[in-house]
Design an enzyme around this catalytic site. Sequence first.
Site, PDB file in Angstrom:
ATOM      1  N   GLU A 124      67.757  79.831 -30.109  1.00  0.00           N
ATOM      2  CA  GLU A 124      68.518  79.806 -31.356  1.00  0.00           C
ATOM      3  C   GLU A 124      69.851  80.477 -31.012  1.00  0.00           C
ATOM      4  OE1 GLU A 124      67.853  80.870 -36.020  1.00  0.00           O
ATOM      5  OE2 GLU A 124      67.504  82.491 -34.592  1.00  0.00           O
TER       6      GLU A 124
ATOM      7  N   ASP B 106      64.202  83.430 -31.055  1.00  0.00           N
ATOM      8  CA  ASP B 106      64.926  83.748 -32.276  1.00  0.00           C
ATOM      9  C   ASP B 106      66.149  84.600 -31.949  1.00  0.00           C
ATOM     10  OD1 ASP B 106      64.996  84.007 -35.292  1.00  0.00           O
ATOM     11  OD2 ASP B 106      64.809  86.124 -34.752  1.00  0.00           O
TER      12      ASP B 106
END
Length: 701
Positions: free
Chosen positions: A388, A352
């Site tokens: 990401e 993330d």
Amino acid sequence: MTFQARISTRFEPGSPHRLGAHFDGGGTNFAVFSENAQQVYLCLYSADGHQEEHRLPLPERTGGIWHGYLPGLQPGALYGYRVAGPYDPDQGHRFNINKLLLDPYTREMSGDFTDHGATFGYQVDAPQTDLSFDARDSAGYVPKSIVPDPAIYAPDAEPLARGWDNTVIYEAHVKGATIRNPAVPDALRGTFDGLGSPQMLDHLSALGITTIELLPVQAIKSESALIRRGLVNYWGYNTIGFFAPEPRYLGPAGVLGFRAMVERFHTAGIEVILDVVYNHSAEGDHLGPTLSFRGLDNAAYYRLLDGQPRYYVNDTGCGNTLDVRHPIVTRLILDSLRHWVQVMGVDGFRFDLATTLCREDHGFDRRGGFLDALRQDPVLSAVKLIAEPWDIGPGGYQLGSFPAEFAEWNDRFRDTVRRFWHGDRQSAQDLGSALLGSADIFDTQGRRVWSSINFAAAHDGFTLADTTRYAQRHNHANGEDNHDGHHANFSENFGVEGPTDDPGITAARLRRQRNLLATTLLSQGTPMLLAGDEGGHSKRGNNNSYCQDNEVNWIDWSALDSDLIAFTAALTRFRRDHPVLRQNNFLHGAIRTSDDKPDVEWRGFDGAALNWRDPGLACLCLHLRGNAETPRGTAETDEVLLAFNRTGDPQELILPPASRGWAREIDTSVMQQRRLALPGVSIVVPPHAIAAFCLSDGAAE
């Protein structure tokens, strides 16, 4: 019985080499990092966690690591740390000995986090806010760490180690995917045990899934602002225990249920990837609680503003940013990752806000310390790694900038396919790139086509069905006056906002969903499906459902469209059966040595070259031959022709010459897929549809 009766409270020096608590058969070694502390205390608690029975200063310090060994202390003992040091926020220090701290290396926790004022290092109602000091004991309002049983955490797990070439990812939430599934036993719904149940595995296997990517499963604490609104952090992007499974997902088997789940996935041939959040912690900004890192050594674990160390660098948008420039923080993350691979058996990670993990003093650096350490790690360099590729800091959007070991979430693919089927001008040109793995972004420094993670919908944003049901977001339940969530959804409601019984609108919506699914699964790169999209799951127009632990997020399996599920399975099967759809190398029209034909060729429906300058281009064909280096004389058995008709009218398609003719296997204008051998040289492609053809053996269903 108290610990007093079972252990010696005389600390031995112990070892600094393994951080955390480790039982060796005769006692437990403790080691924790804090380079700015004056003293670190180990606190041992009664079995119910209510009474602090011993507070013992760790006897040794080696560098910044405090350590000691307690003879006789057994697995299952509850403990935490208290740290003495300066409370001086203006200098970046927030030590408060009254706050019980979670061991960053804890494998299990006993008890729950609460939002009581005693968990804050300052007096929450004081005029000076975080410059004040709170002397209340927080122990009654935070979980305790548990000394782990080494038999449970043996590092002997084996990842499945599938290659990337036939990967189809299914992004799922442990609870959301199982809590309303009537096929899953009641006692297992919402748990790791339920996710690994035969009923879920049968569905995923029939769907053609090779890899399940789980939203965060590490220990979570909901933000105070959410709790005040009566909400929780459902998605889980607010972790605090990087080694501990989230307790709310534990089923009858406890922690062992996680490893058993992974093993059952592996038996079914399905990999498990974890979405991990190492860019920030659940302690929030300068007004957040003191739960672990902040009280252990705020100035070491977090990035603080230059010249204003009272405040945190907030490249994550979540209040704080872990300082991966510090070697101990990098070590913590790598140790955590290896734990999930070697002990729990997972096959990879999706990072993330990965840009944050690559920030050095000068900004994003693909050769920064964290990435260098990760790429040279003999365990972690061998598993699947997904970035990401953005955060909210300066220069945070880094799509295509990660090293060759990484795949990356390609949000441009999502926006491009939505824009194309939405009818936006100039979108066909972008679609041309997306269909070939976004080579303009990823084809550098030896990267592979699988680097592009292609998706039309993910947890963040509209579901696939909602892109066809809602023109606007509907996030009022989040308590932020509908100001949160994406603004640009490239969605369409086909005349009615939300559910409708109109058969014409319903049919148009389903056709759009089929087109989005087909575009994703027929493109070069690595396709990813959002759990529930295969059957039309809706979140009622909420495109930022992170705080909705209810029917908004929970998949209602009884309401899913079984025909759409079968259509999705037909797409994954077609992709699996045709390697030309999942090449490792990018296709650029290179001439093949086997037949002097290009590996890929664009053409119009009339057989002529495409006019890429046409801003309204709406019909295009992609002829895939693949493998430009095939030796001359090798039999060619796999060619695929993809025809996209975005117009509202049927279009005649002139089929390219082929030695064995063509067969149509995919037609998104209909739900049921049947193979059709084509005797002629042309075929009509219906409006608003994709047709996929392969070389024919003459057989038809």
